[in-house]
Design an enzyme around this catalytic site. Structure first.
Site, short mmCIF file in Angstrom:
data_model
loop_
_atom_site.label_atom_id
_atom_site.label_comp_id
_atom_site.label_asym_id
_atom_site.label_seq_id
_atom_site.Cartn_x
_atom_site.Cartn_y
_atom_site.Cartn_z
N CYS A 273 0.84 -1.20 0.00
CA CYS A 273 0.00 0.00 0.00
C CYS A 273 0.88 1.25 0.00
CB CYS A 273 -0.98 0.00 1.17
SG CYS A 273 -0.32 0.63 2.71
N GLU A 274 0.42 2.22 -0.74
CA GLU A 274 1.25 3.42 -0.89
C GLU A 274 1.18 4.32 0.33
OE1 GLU A 274 -0.34 4.89 -4.56
OE2 GLU A 274 -1.47 6.46 -3.55
N HIS A 275 0.33 4.00 1.28
CA HIS A 275 0.23 4.84 2.48
C HIS A 275 1.11 4.37 3.62
CE1 HIS A 275 -3.92 5.51 0.59
NE2 HIS A 275 -3.13 6.50 0.25
N HIS A 276 1.34 3.04 3.71
CA HIS A 276 2.12 2.50 4.83
C HIS A 276 3.25 1.57 4.39
CE1 HIS A 276 -2.01 3.30 6.35
NE2 HIS A 276 -1.37 3.78 7.39
#
Ligand SMILES: [Zn+2]
Length: 206
Positions: free
Chosen positions: A98-101
């Site tokens: 995931c590009e957020h975490h």
């Protein structure tokens, strides 16, 4: 994200080739900093090789940036005896992040299309899933990218893509919901317009 200007295709805006990459030594130094920040000693024997290993692992996790999914689908076969029914590759396993975490997204993809004259080698459908999954992603975007690319390159009568995945950023941290998975889909052409085609495809998903 690059600033290259494409006429229509926003879904494929992660085309990687213009990003300048840092040196390998800088990447390893960054991982040493992270280990230290986590509270451990990057110089102890068990960790000394870790930054180099993680760099190699990241190369694998993000190898999709050096692949162009449109090129993967370029080679097609026309001798199909007029085959114009559903083609479904089921349960294609994928691993993404995931590009957020930077947390793993582990899932399966179902990729279907109804050809219009030409078909592509079935392994190529799996390779398109790989090329998009081995990047920093959100599942919704990845689903659209796979469907849009097949639609644009093969120009079939329709495309259907369903992704089901577990997001480690919510199963192992954050809200801690280990038994959840996320289902996303994108239906184009006859999969969007024809309820029977869509239903036939969805009935093949478990
Ligand atoms: Zn996340």
């Amino acid at each position: 994200m690059t600033s290259n200007v494409r006429a229509v295709d926003l879904s494929r805006d992660t085309e990687p080739f213009k990003v300048s990459r840092p040196k390998r030594a800088d990447v390893e130094a960054a991982f040493r900093t992270i280990i230290q920040w986590a509270g451990d000693d990057p110089n102890r024997p068990g960790l000394i090789e870790t930054p180099a290993r993680v760099a190699r692992a990241f190369q694998e996790f993000f190898s999709g940036y050096s692949q162009d999914p449109a090129v993967i689908l370029q080679r097609t076969f026309e001798e199909t005896e007029g085959y114009d029914e559903l083609i479904v590759l089921r349960g294609i396993g994928f691993e993404s992040h995931c590009e957020h975490h930077l947390a793993p997204i582990i899932g399966k993809a179902w990729v279907a299309y109804v050809p219009s004259g030409r078909v592509v080698g079935i392994s190529k459908l799996a390779r398109v899933v790989d090329a998009y999954s081995k990047r920093l992603q959100i599942q919704e975007k990845m689903t659209a990218q796979i469907a849009n690319t097949i639609d644009e390159v093969l120009n079939p009568k329709g495309v259907g893509v369903v992704l089901k995945a577990t997001h480690h950023c919510m199963t192992t941290r954050g809200v801690y919901k280990p038994d959840t998975d996320l289902v996303t889909s994108r239906m184009l052409g006859c999969f969007r317009d024809n309820a029977l085609t869509r239903q036939e495809f969805l009935s093949m998903i478990d």
